[in-house]
Enzyme design. Structure first.
Site, PDB file in Angstrom:
ATOM      1  N   SER A 139       0.847  -1.191   0.000  1.00  0.00           N
ATOM      2  CA  SER A 139       0.000   0.000   0.000  1.00  0.00           C
ATOM      3  C   SER A 139       0.882   1.239   0.000  1.00  0.00           C
ATOM      4  O   SER A 139       2.013   1.225   0.516  1.00  0.00           O
ATOM      5  CB  SER A 139      -0.894   0.022   1.241  1.00  0.00           C
ATOM      6  OG  SER A 139      -1.571   1.264   1.362  1.00  0.00           O
ATOM      7  N   TYR A 151      -1.182  -0.319  10.660  1.00  0.00           N
ATOM      8  CA  TYR A 151      -1.414  -0.815   9.297  1.00  0.00           C
ATOM      9  C   TYR A 151      -0.302  -0.342   8.365  1.00  0.00           C
ATOM     10  O   TYR A 151       0.226  -1.109   7.562  1.00  0.00           O
ATOM     11  CB  TYR A 151      -2.769  -0.311   8.800  1.00  0.00           C
ATOM     12  CG  TYR A 151      -3.050  -0.611   7.344  1.00  0.00           C
ATOM     13  CD1 TYR A 151      -3.526  -1.859   6.957  1.00  0.00           C
ATOM     14  CD2 TYR A 151      -2.838   0.352   6.352  1.00  0.00           C
ATOM     15  CE1 TYR A 151      -3.792  -2.145   5.622  1.00  0.00           C
ATOM     16  CE2 TYR A 151      -3.088   0.077   5.023  1.00  0.00           C
ATOM     17  CZ  TYR A 151      -3.566  -1.166   4.670  1.00  0.00           C
ATOM     18  OH  TYR A 151      -3.813  -1.440   3.337  1.00  0.00           O
TER      19      TYR A 151
END
Length: 281
Positions: A139, A151
């Site tokens: 990501s 995350y």
């Protein structure tokens, strides 16, 4: 026909990968927790593309269930797997100090441990067959994460891990690539009640376009795929230090290979010399 395993293959980017791979004639193994949704996707792909689609319900954050998928990858059961798409992931949106320890551990188990162990299960067979692909979904948050986001740290690990694996694969017939998408219209934001940008916004990407870009970059022997012009320009700047490290890694690997060849050459010469000596009487 080759076989591909797609984790999180029942929705969003995983479903887009499954759709594209099926359209190219690959048989599929779809992994996710929701058996009902998996069956619906599998039925549609079988009808549309005439491929075999195996459904493997599993929660990859649970060691016992993850072990079943590992067995499917390492050749213990089923046909060999040629493509692994590590797509399944989860994001805890609370700040680190406010998130529950259980949620944080589940995030690590799925985003890091599952990627590590599934890749480890798949690679030896791919290397023996001298053919295979590992696609790890990272990501853009792995570069510029939100403050207090575990995350982001997990996705930074995915990018670094893929770098290290890819550096060991040249000449083996096996490839590894990481995808670094930004925001995608997967439905997850809508289900969470968060706004989604317009179709003209450069910040929002379509899953099918992300898949197309990834497979195009894979064909070009790249180890990082960044879909979207805006994200690509930013990552080009952020990647400068890592690009230098990749060059150093390749040079170090080449140096080790040359050293091994020199050692082996000396050993072989000594063996030949020893063999040529007359035996003592």
């Amino acid at each position: 026909m080759s076989t591909a395993i797609v984790t999180g293959g029942n929705t969003g980017l995983g479903a887009a990968f499954a759709q594209h791979l099926a359209s190219q004639g690959h048989n599929l193994v779809l992994v996710a927790r929701d058996r009902e949704r998996l069956n619906a996707v599998a039925t549609r792909l079988r009808v549309e593309h005439g491929v075999e689609v195996e459904v493997l319900p599993a929660d990859l954050a649970v060691p016992a269930e993850r072990a079943i998928v590992e067995q499917r990858l390492d050749g213990t059961m089923g046909e060999p797997v040629d493509i692994l798409v590590n797509n399944a992931g989860i994001g805890t949106h609370d700040l680190f100090d406010e998130a529950s320890p259980a949620d944080l551990q589940a995030e690590v188990d799925l985003n890091i441990t599952a990627v590590l162990q599934l890749t480890r299960a798949a690679l030896p067979g791919m290397l023996r067959r001298r053919h295979g692909v590992v696609i790890n979904v990272g990501s853009f948050a792995g570069y510029l994460g939100a403050p207090g986001s575990a995350y982001s740290a997990s996705k930074a690990w995915v990018l670094s891990f893929t770098d290290s694996i890819a550096a060991s694969l040249p000449g083996t017939g096996v490839r590894a690539i990481a995808i670094c998408p930004g925001r995608m219209r997967t439905g997850r934001h809508l289900r969470a009640g968060r706004p989604v940008g317009s179709s003209r916004s450069p910040l929002w990407l379509e899953p099918a376009d992300v898949v197309d870009r990834c497979l195009s970059d894979l064909r070009k022997q790249r180890t990082l795929s960044v879909p979207g012009g805006l994200y690509r320009s930013l990552v080009t700047l952020l990647e400068l230090p890592r690009r230098s490290l990749r060059v150093v890694a390749r040079l170090a690997r080449r140096g080790r290979e040359q050293k091994v060849q020199r050692v082996c050459g000396v050993t072989n010469a000594e063996d030949r010399t020893d063999d040529s000596r007359p035996s003592a009487r």
